[in-house]
Design a protein around this motif. Structure first.
Motif, PDB file in Angstrom:
ATOM      1  N   ALA A 215     -26.218  -5.467  39.327  1.00 19.58           N
ATOM      2  CA  ALA A 215     -24.973  -5.917  39.950  1.00 19.58           C
ATOM      3  C   ALA A 215     -25.184  -7.215  40.712  1.00 19.58           C
ATOM      4  O   ALA A 215     -24.331  -8.117  40.677  1.00 19.58           O
ATOM      5  CB  ALA A 215     -24.457  -4.828  40.890  1.00 19.58           C
ATOM      6  N   LEU A 216     -26.311  -7.341  41.405  1.00 18.19           N
ATOM      7  CA  LEU A 216     -26.600  -8.550  42.175  1.00 18.19           C
ATOM      8  C   LEU A 216     -26.713  -9.770  41.270  1.00 18.19           C
ATOM      9  O   LEU A 216     -26.136 -10.828  41.553  1.00 18.19           O
ATOM     10  CB  LEU A 216     -27.892  -8.348  42.963  1.00 18.19           C
ATOM     11  N   VAL A 217     -27.442  -9.631  40.174  1.00 16.57           N
ATOM     12  CA  VAL A 217     -27.611 -10.745  39.244  1.00 16.57           C
ATOM     13  C   VAL A 217     -26.271 -11.130  38.608  1.00 16.57           C
ATOM     14  O   VAL A 217     -25.949 -12.310  38.455  1.00 16.57           O
ATOM     15  CB  VAL A 217     -28.651 -10.389  38.160  1.00 16.57           C
ATOM     16  N   ARG A 218     -25.455 -10.126  38.269  1.00 15.14           N
ATOM     17  CA  ARG A 218     -24.147 -10.400  37.671  1.00 15.14           C
ATOM     18  C   ARG A 218     -23.261 -11.198  38.630  1.00 15.14           C
ATOM     19  O   ARG A 218     -22.622 -12.182  38.239  1.00 15.14           O
ATOM     20  CB  ARG A 218     -23.469  -9.083  37.291  1.00 15.14           C
ATOM     21  N   ILE A 219     -23.201 -10.788  39.875  1.00 14.65           N
ATOM     22  CA  ILE A 219     -22.374 -11.482  40.858  1.00 14.65           C
ATOM     23  C   ILE A 219     -22.850 -12.918  41.046  1.00 14.65           C
ATOM     24  O   ILE A 219     -22.046 -13.858  41.108  1.00 14.65           O
ATOM     25  CB  ILE A 219     -22.401 -10.719  42.197  1.00 14.65           C
ATOM     26  N   ALA A 220     -24.170 -13.102  41.128  1.00 13.77           N
ATOM     27  CA  ALA A 220     -24.709 -14.447  41.328  1.00 13.77           C
ATOM     28  C   ALA A 220     -24.428 -15.347  40.134  1.00 13.77           C
ATOM     29  O   ALA A 220     -24.032 -16.510  40.297  1.00 13.77           O
ATOM     30  CB  ALA A 220     -26.209 -14.369  41.589  1.00 13.77           C
ATOM     31  N   LEU A 221     -24.622 -14.832  38.925  1.00 14.46           N
ATOM     32  CA  LEU A 221     -24.452 -15.652  37.725  1.00 14.46           C
ATOM     33  C   LEU A 221     -23.001 -16.067  37.499  1.00 14.46           C
ATOM     34  O   LEU A 221     -22.733 -17.167  37.004  1.00 14.46           O
ATOM     35  CB  LEU A 221     -24.962 -14.899  36.499  1.00 14.46           C
ATOM     36  N   THR A 222     -22.065 -15.190  37.829  1.00 10.23           N
ATOM     37  CA  THR A 222     -20.658 -15.483  37.545  1.00 10.23           C
ATOM     38  C   THR A 222     -19.954 -16.181  38.711  1.00 10.23           C
ATOM     39  O   THR A 222     -18.748 -16.455  38.619  1.00 10.23           O
ATOM     40  CB  THR A 222     -19.912 -14.186  37.201  1.00 10.23           C
ATOM     41  N   ALA A 223     -20.678 -16.473  39.783  1.00 12.16           N
ATOM     42  CA  ALA A 223     -20.041 -17.058  40.961  1.00 12.16           C
ATOM     43  C   ALA A 223     -19.836 -18.561  40.841  1.00 12.16           C
ATOM     44  O   ALA A 223     -18.985 -19.128  41.528  1.00 12.16           O
ATOM     45  CB  ALA A 223     -20.871 -16.765  42.211  1.00 12.16           C
ATOM     46  N   THR A 224     -20.592 -19.233  39.972  1.00 18.68           N
ATOM     47  CA  THR A 224     -20.585 -20.698  39.969  1.00 18.68           C
ATOM     48  C   THR A 224     -19.463 -21.290  39.134  1.00 18.68           C
ATOM     49  O   THR A 224     -19.020 -22.410  39.392  1.00 18.68           O
ATOM     50  CB  THR A 224     -21.916 -21.241  39.432  1.00 18.68           C
ATOM     51  N   GLY A 225     -19.012 -20.599  38.106  1.00 20.01           N
ATOM     52  CA  GLY A 225     -18.010 -21.156  37.211  1.00 20.01           C
ATOM     53  C   GLY A 225     -18.543 -22.233  36.290  1.00 20.01           C
ATOM     54  O   GLY A 225     -17.774 -22.908  35.608  1.00 20.01           O
ATOM     55  N   GLN A 226     -19.864 -22.394  36.233  1.00 26.06           N
ATOM     56  CA  GLN A 226     -20.488 -23.407  35.395  1.00 26.06           C
ATOM     57  C   GLN A 226     -21.031 -22.777  34.118  1.00 26.06           C
ATOM     58  O   GLN A 226     -20.959 -21.561  33.917  1.00 26.06           O
ATOM     59  CB  GLN A 226     -21.616 -24.102  36.167  1.00 26.06           C
ATOM     60  N   SER A 227     -21.587 -23.608  33.240  1.00 25.38           N
ATOM     61  CA  SER A 227     -22.199 -23.137  32.004  1.00 25.38           C
ATOM     62  C   SER A 227     -23.197 -22.028  32.291  1.00 25.38           C
ATOM     63  O   SER A 227     -24.020 -22.131  33.198  1.00 25.38           O
ATOM     64  CB  SER A 227     -22.909 -24.303  31.299  1.00 25.38           C
ATOM     65  N   MET A 228     -23.113 -20.940  31.513  1.00 25.91           N
ATOM     66  CA  MET A 228     -24.032 -19.824  31.710  1.00 25.91           C
ATOM     67  C   MET A 228     -25.471 -20.256  31.423  1.00 25.91           C
ATOM     68  O   MET A 228     -26.413 -19.747  32.046  1.00 25.91           O
ATOM     69  CB  MET A 228     -23.637 -18.646  30.806  1.00 25.91           C
ATOM     70  N   ASN A 229     -25.662 -21.192  30.493  1.00 28.91           N
ATOM     71  CA  ASN A 229     -27.009 -21.698  30.225  1.00 28.91           C
ATOM     72  C   ASN A 229     -27.594 -22.361  31.473  1.00 28.91           C
ATOM     73  O   ASN A 229     -28.728 -22.091  31.869  1.00 28.91           O
ATOM     74  CB  ASN A 229     -26.987 -22.711  29.081  1.00 28.91           C
ATOM     75  N   LEU A 230     -26.812 -23.258  32.092  1.00 28.82           N
ATOM     76  CA  LEU A 230     -27.300 -23.967  33.269  1.00 28.82           C
ATOM     77  C   LEU A 230     -27.479 -23.025  34.455  1.00 28.82           C
ATOM     78  O   LEU A 230     -28.459 -23.129  35.197  1.00 28.82           O
ATOM     79  CB  LEU A 230     -26.342 -25.098  33.641  1.00 28.82           C
ATOM     80  N   THR A 231     -26.531 -22.112  34.632  1.00 24.76           N
ATOM     81  CA  THR A 231     -26.625 -21.175  35.752  1.00 24.76           C
ATOM     82  C   THR A 231     -27.829 -20.261  35.593  1.00 24.76           C
ATOM     83  O   THR A 231     -28.568 -20.004  36.557  1.00 24.76           O
ATOM     84  CB  THR A 231     -25.341 -20.340  35.856  1.00 24.76           C
ATOM     85  N   SER A 232     -28.057 -19.761  34.387  1.00 25.73           N
ATOM     86  CA  SER A 232     -29.206 -18.895  34.145  1.00 25.73           C
ATOM     87  C   SER A 232     -30.516 -19.662  34.313  1.00 25.73           C
ATOM     88  O   SER A 232     -31.505 -19.118  34.796  1.00 25.73           O
ATOM     89  CB  SER A 232     -29.134 -18.300  32.731  1.00 25.73           C
ATOM     90  N   ALA A 233     -30.512 -20.938  33.914  1.00 22.03           N
ATOM     91  CA  ALA A 233     -31.711 -21.765  34.078  1.00 22.03           C
ATOM     92  C   ALA A 233     -32.038 -21.946  35.557  1.00 22.03           C
ATOM     93  O   ALA A 233     -33.192 -21.810  35.980  1.00 22.03           O
ATOM     94  CB  ALA A 233     -31.510 -23.117  33.405  1.00 22.03           C
ATOM     95  N   ALA A 234     -31.012 -22.254  36.345  1.00 21.44           N
ATOM     96  CA  ALA A 234     -31.223 -22.420  37.781  1.00 21.44           C
ATOM     97  C   ALA A 234     -31.680 -21.110  38.417  1.00 21.44           C
ATOM     98  O   ALA A 234     -32.558 -21.101  39.285  1.00 21.44           O
ATOM     99  CB  ALA A 234     -29.936 -22.910  38.437  1.00 21.44           C
TER     100      ALA A 234
ATOM    101  N   PRO B 287     -29.701 -27.453  29.632  1.00 19.46           N
ATOM    102  CA  PRO B 287     -28.960 -28.451  28.839  1.00 19.46           C
ATOM    103  C   PRO B 287     -29.442 -28.531  27.396  1.00 19.46           C
ATOM    104  O   PRO B 287     -28.670 -28.855  26.497  1.00 19.46           O
ATOM    105  CB  PRO B 287     -29.229 -29.763  29.580  1.00 19.46           C
ATOM    106  N   LEU B 288     -30.733 -28.254  27.163  1.00 19.52           N
ATOM    107  CA  LEU B 288     -31.235 -28.279  25.789  1.00 19.52           C
ATOM    108  C   LEU B 288     -30.566 -27.197  24.954  1.00 19.52           C
ATOM    109  O   LEU B 288     -30.214 -27.415  23.789  1.00 19.52           O
ATOM    110  CB  LEU B 288     -32.755 -28.086  25.795  1.00 19.52           C
ATOM    111  N   ALA B 289     -30.368 -26.017  25.567  1.00 21.93           N
ATOM    112  CA  ALA B 289     -29.686 -24.933  24.849  1.00 21.93           C
ATOM    113  C   ALA B 289     -28.226 -25.278  24.601  1.00 21.93           C
ATOM    114  O   ALA B 289     -27.664 -24.933  23.550  1.00 21.93           O
ATOM    115  CB  ALA B 289     -29.802 -23.635  25.648  1.00 21.93           C
ATOM    116  N   ASP B 290     -27.593 -25.975  25.559  1.00 15.10           N
ATOM    117  CA  ASP B 290     -26.216 -26.414  25.345  1.00 15.10           C
ATOM    118  C   ASP B 290     -26.124 -27.421  24.201  1.00 15.10           C
ATOM    119  O   ASP B 290     -25.146 -27.442  23.454  1.00 15.10           O
ATOM    120  CB  ASP B 290     -25.661 -27.042  26.627  1.00 15.10           C
ATOM    121  N   ARG B 291     -27.144 -28.260  24.086  1.00 13.57           N
ATOM    122  CA  ARG B 291     -27.102 -29.327  23.084  1.00 13.57           C
ATOM    123  C   ARG B 291     -27.549 -28.846  21.698  1.00 13.57           C
ATOM    124  O   ARG B 291     -26.939 -29.170  20.677  1.00 13.57           O
ATOM    125  CB  ARG B 291     -27.982 -30.489  23.540  1.00 13.57           C
ATOM    126  N   MET B 292     -28.636 -28.052  21.662  1.00 13.09           N
ATOM    127  CA  MET B 292     -29.223 -27.642  20.381  1.00 13.09           C
ATOM    128  C   MET B 292     -28.827 -26.235  19.955  1.00 13.09           C
ATOM    129  O   MET B 292     -28.974 -25.887  18.777  1.00 13.09           O
ATOM    130  CB  MET B 292     -30.758 -27.717  20.479  1.00 13.09           C
TER     131      MET B 292
END
Length: 400
Positions: free
Chosen positions: A317-336, A63-68
């Motif tokens: 490929a595994l990381v790509r599938i996992a990151l794009t599966a949520t439909g949420q902010s890439m910052n938050l998904t990558s943080a999680a 969220p800090l990256a989303d804000r700042m």
């Protein structure tokens, strides 16, 4: 576009420096523990704490990256890493050394910011190829790190390793300051705690994401454990020379490099499901086989080579599938992702460390741990591949 590639290059240097900082000191860890009178288990614990430090800030950094904005957060994190690196040589005991290494590990918290930027700036094929190539830093570090670290320690004190890392990190920081895109912060997620919690809930309840990161963490744990425990296995308890230690590292990790270079040469759209299946079979054959041939070092090295090649084939490929599966902010998904990834690796490394300590850091003890891991990783990859292929088939009629 040219500036984006320069940014990717300097980010790659920063990531490589973060990993090199650990891998350059690994051949010198027996020397560090001898100076501070620390036990053998502290060698693996040093890496575990470094990794745990890398999962302490992700939840707030997203969220800090989303804000700042990613640029300000990335540059601030790189500066913090430089400060911690400068403090490590000042340690006066094993406890101080381990504590500072924990804070130094926090520098890896900020790596996901760069990956999030790349996944936002590039399409699927370019993002997978680029992140797979960048993933080579986790392998080039174990290849280059022991060589450079052994050379530095042979001539100078172990503290010179961190001086070298500081210089590389400073170059990376200056390059990032000049080339990293200054995207405007959204401020939306950071300004709404309820929305932030809802986003994280959506991420952590997404089955594809959770399973993907679990499999990714399991898959890299044997390689990470080898990095952390091989100094104790080969140098301390095996009586091997630095030359033998370096040769084993190169032979094992070069498989990852070759497989990722093969991915770079693939034209057109990458078949992500096929990469998962083929890589999973190689991982099963390699890591599972290593558990049964550990009494024969040459065969053990060959099997670990096969495993690292399989890992390089499916990891991007595994990381790509996992990151794009949520439909949420890439910052938050990558943080999680970074949070869970580091927790899984640190836990797995300590389990490896406990088993190896119980059996006197014998090579066979390390190898046996990999058999159940290989089975779990292969099964997880095939399950994720089936789900991905099903989603692709569902999308094709709509697109047509």
């Amino acid at each position: 576009m040219k500036r984006l590639w320069w940014f990717a290059g300097f980010f790659l240097l920063y990531e490589l420096t973060v990993y090199l900082t650990n891998d350059m000191i690994m051949p010198g860890m027996p020397q560090v523990m001898a100076e501070f009178s620390g036990p053998s288990r502290y060698i693996g614990l040093s890496l575990s704490l470094y990794i745990l430090g890398g999962c302490t800030l992700q939840i707030i950094l997203g969220p800090l990256a989303d804000r700042m904005g990613k640029r300000r957060v990335m540059l601030g994190g790189a500066a913090f890493f430089l400060l911690a690196t400068a403090l490590v040589p000042l340690a006066q005991s094993a406890t101080q050394f381990l504590a500072i290494r924990f804070f130094q590990g926090m520098g890896s918290c900020f790596i996901f910011i760069g990956y999030a930027a790349i996944h936002e700036l590039f399409d699927d094929t370019r993002a997978v190829k680029l992140t797979t190539l960048m993933g080579n830093t986790t392998v080039f570090a174990p290849l280059i790190g022991p060589v450079v670290g052994s050379a530095v320690i042979a001539v100078l004190d172990w503290r010179a390793v961190f001086v070298t890392a500081f210089v590389l990190g400073a170059i990376a920081w200056l390059g990032l300051a000049r080339t990293m895109p200054a995207a405007r912060p959204t401020g939306a997620v950071g300004a709404a705690p309820v929305r932030l919690l809802a986003s994280y809930r959506a991420i952590f309840t997404n089955r594809t994401f959770m399973l993907g990161i679990l499999v990714a963490g399991l898959a890299i744990t044997p390689l990470t454990a080898w990095i952390g425990l091989s100094p104790a296995i080969l140098l301390q308890h095996g009586g091997a020379s630095y030359g033998t230690y370096i040769a084993w590292q190169c032979a094992i990790f070069i498989g990852f490099v070759l497989s990722t270079f093969a991915i770079q040469r693939m034209g057109g759209e990458l078949p992500l499901g096929r990469l998962l299946r083929q890589g999973g079979l190689l991982a099963l054959a390699g890591l599972g086989g290593a558990g049964f041939v550990a009494s024969q070092p040459q065969l053990f090295i060959a099997c670990m080579f096969v495993f690292s090649a399989g890992f390089g084939l499916f990891n991007g490929a595994l990381v790509r599938i996992a990151l794009t599966a949520t439909g949420q902010s890439m910052n938050l998904t990558s943080a999680a992702m970074s949070l869970l990834y580091c927790l899984y690796i640190a836990l797995g490394l300590e389990l490896y460390n406990a088993v190896c300590e119980r059996f006197g850091y014998a090579l066979q003890a390390y190898a046996w741990c990999g058999v159940p891991v290989a089975l779990a990783v292969c099964a997880g990859l095939f399950h994720i591949a089936r789900g991905h292929d099903a989603r692709q088939r569902a999308v094709l009629p709509v697109a047509a």
